[in-house]
Scaffold this motif. Structure first.
Motif, PDB file in Angstrom:
ATOM      1  N   GLY A  37       0.709  -1.241   0.037  1.00  0.00           N
ATOM      2  CA  GLY A  37      -0.007   0.019  -0.034  1.00  0.00           C
ATOM      3  C   GLY A  37       0.757   1.222   0.070  1.00  0.00           C
ATOM      4  O   GLY A  37       2.123   1.382   0.246  1.00  0.00           O
ATOM      5  N   SER A  38       0.352   2.451  -0.259  1.00  0.00           N
ATOM      6  CA  SER A  38       0.940   3.692  -0.275  1.00  0.00           C
ATOM      7  C   SER A  38       1.547   4.001   1.245  1.00  0.00           C
ATOM      8  O   SER A  38       2.704   4.758   1.469  1.00  0.00           O
ATOM      9  CB  SER A  38       0.336   4.928  -0.668  1.00  0.00           C
ATOM     10  OG  SER A  38      -1.148   4.369  -1.078  1.00  0.00           O
ATOM     11  N   THR A  39       0.839   3.447   2.276  1.00  0.00           N
ATOM     12  CA  THR A  39       1.261   3.748   3.621  1.00  0.00           C
ATOM     13  C   THR A  39       2.696   3.728   4.107  1.00  0.00           C
ATOM     14  O   THR A  39       3.410   4.444   4.279  1.00  0.00           O
ATOM     15  CB  THR A  39       0.092   3.462   4.585  1.00  0.00           C
ATOM     16  OG1 THR A  39      -1.127   3.835   4.199  1.00  0.00           O
ATOM     17  CG2 THR A  39       0.499   4.277   5.982  1.00  0.00           C
ATOM     18  N   PRO A  40       3.187   2.354   3.657  1.00  0.00           N
ATOM     19  CA  PRO A  40       4.535   1.979   4.448  1.00  0.00           C
ATOM     20  C   PRO A  40       5.373   2.402   3.178  1.00  0.00           C
ATOM     21  O   PRO A  40       6.627   2.107   3.648  1.00  0.00           O
ATOM     22  CB  PRO A  40       4.383   0.388   4.395  1.00  0.00           C
ATOM     23  CG  PRO A  40       3.164   0.177   3.745  1.00  0.00           C
ATOM     24  CD  PRO A  40       2.415   1.011   3.541  1.00  0.00           C
ATOM     25  N   PRO A 201      -8.585  10.858   4.575  1.00  0.00           N
ATOM     26  CA  PRO A 201      -9.336   9.456   4.447  1.00  0.00           C
ATOM     27  C   PRO A 201      -9.508   8.367   5.367  1.00  0.00           C
ATOM     28  O   PRO A 201     -10.360   7.571   5.515  1.00  0.00           O
ATOM     29  CB  PRO A 201      -9.032   9.263   3.103  1.00  0.00           C
ATOM     30  CG  PRO A 201      -8.246  10.380   2.512  1.00  0.00           C
ATOM     31  CD  PRO A 201      -7.516  11.098   3.621  1.00  0.00           C
ATOM     32  N   LYS A 202      -8.305   8.452   6.476  1.00  0.00           N
ATOM     33  CA  LYS A 202      -8.089   7.257   7.411  1.00  0.00           C
ATOM     34  C   LYS A 202      -8.592   7.658   8.647  1.00  0.00           C
ATOM     35  O   LYS A 202      -8.537   7.188   9.714  1.00  0.00           O
ATOM     36  CB  LYS A 202      -6.744   6.920   7.616  1.00  0.00           C
ATOM     37  CG  LYS A 202      -6.120   6.441   5.980  1.00  0.00           C
ATOM     38  CD  LYS A 202      -6.648   5.242   5.504  1.00  0.00           C
ATOM     39  CE  LYS A 202      -6.136   4.681   4.157  1.00  0.00           C
ATOM     40  NZ  LYS A 202      -4.852   4.146   4.327  1.00  0.00           N
ATOM     41  N   ALA A 203      -8.968   9.083   8.752  1.00  0.00           N
ATOM     42  CA  ALA A 203      -9.363   9.452  10.261  1.00  0.00           C
ATOM     43  C   ALA A 203     -10.601   8.716  10.804  1.00  0.00           C
ATOM     44  O   ALA A 203     -10.371   8.413  11.943  1.00  0.00           O
ATOM     45  CB  ALA A 203      -9.736  11.041  10.218  1.00  0.00           C
TER      46      ALA A 203
END
Ligand code: GLP
Length: 253
Positions: A37-40, A201-203
């Motif tokens: 994913g883009s997060t890590p 968007p993850k809040a």
């Protein structure tokens, strides 16, 4: 559970990379549970940089990834094996034969998943599991509504996940509808967990995961039951926690 709030994606990535590097230094034969994913991605870039400066040595490390699309092989650019190879493994000195991702080309789901659980067991479990979070609260590909007690299993992806991940494919039709994912059982048996979240968007998902009820409807909420979870989240992802005054309960700056 402890939350470290950081300014932005860059700071989240550097801190996450520092936690991973510390694990590697403290236990040179550690088993890392890795996520895509883009997060890590930013954390992986940082680890590559540190490795190039000879500051982190991955030669004794093993890794197991959370998930893989069913039907995609490692040479498919959208597969998670390809993602890991090109974004991390090819740039560090990890032994390729000790990097594990579920076998997306194994059509027999039971066989593929059982084999993966055996790999994790043989490695002696996961020392540090990195997790992103889906906007619907999924972790790995454990979608809302799944039971908590599963090991690695085959999932039908939620429509919202298919839509969210379509950005990596040429068209929506190309997004696989199924995936193999480590289950909650495997994730929770990791000795430490590092959950990362960036952006507004993850809040909502992050707020529900930390403050909501523990329920399969919000898969990440089960992390409340683990005794060693660190969350690194940027201001956007913490927006709802602040709104509810909840961040101070978890926060360490
Ligand atoms: C994907 C992955 C998850 C990931 C999530 C969030 O569906 N299977 O492991 O955490 O989506 O992705 P991103 O980090 O790109 O927001």
């Amino acid at each position: 559970m402890v939350l470290y709030e950081v300014k932005n994606y860059e700071e989240m990535s550097r801190k996450a990379a520092a936690v991973i590097a510390a694990q590697v230094v403290l236990k040179p034969d550690a088993v890392l549970g890795l996520a895509t994913g883009s997060t890590p991605l930013g954390a992986y870039e940082q680890l590559v940089k540190w490795h190039q400066k000879k500051e982190v040595d991955f030669s004794g490390i093993s890794s197991v990834n959370l998930d893989e699309y069913k039907g995609l092989g490692g040479d498919n650019r959208q597969s998670y094996r390809y993602f890991m190879d090109t974004n991390l493994f090819q740039h560090i000195n990890i032994e390729k034969s000790r990097t594990f991702v579920p076998d997306g080309l194994e059509p027999d789901s039971v066989k593929a998943c059982r084999a993966y659980d055996e790999v994790i067991e043989k490695l002696g479990g996961i020392d540090l599991q990195i997790l992103g979070i889906g906007a619907n609260g999924h972790i790995g590909f454990n979608e809302p509504g799944e039971s908590f007690e599963k090991g690695t299993h085959c999932v039908d992806l939620a429509e919202s996940t298919i839509q969210a991940n379509a950005r990596f494919f040429q068209s929506l039709d190309e997004v696989p509808r199924q995936a193999y994912t480590m289950g909650m059982k495997g994730i929770l048996s990791a000795r430490k967990i590092l959950l990362l979240a960036a952006g507004e968007p993850k809040a909502d998902a992050l707020y529900q995961a930390l403050c909501g009820p523990v329920t399969p409807q919000l898969p990440a909420s089960i992390l409340q039951l683990h005794r060693d979870v660190a969350v690194i989240a940027d201001q956007g992802a913490c927006a709802r926690l602040h709104g509810q005054g909840a961040a101070s309960y978890f926060l360490r700056r």
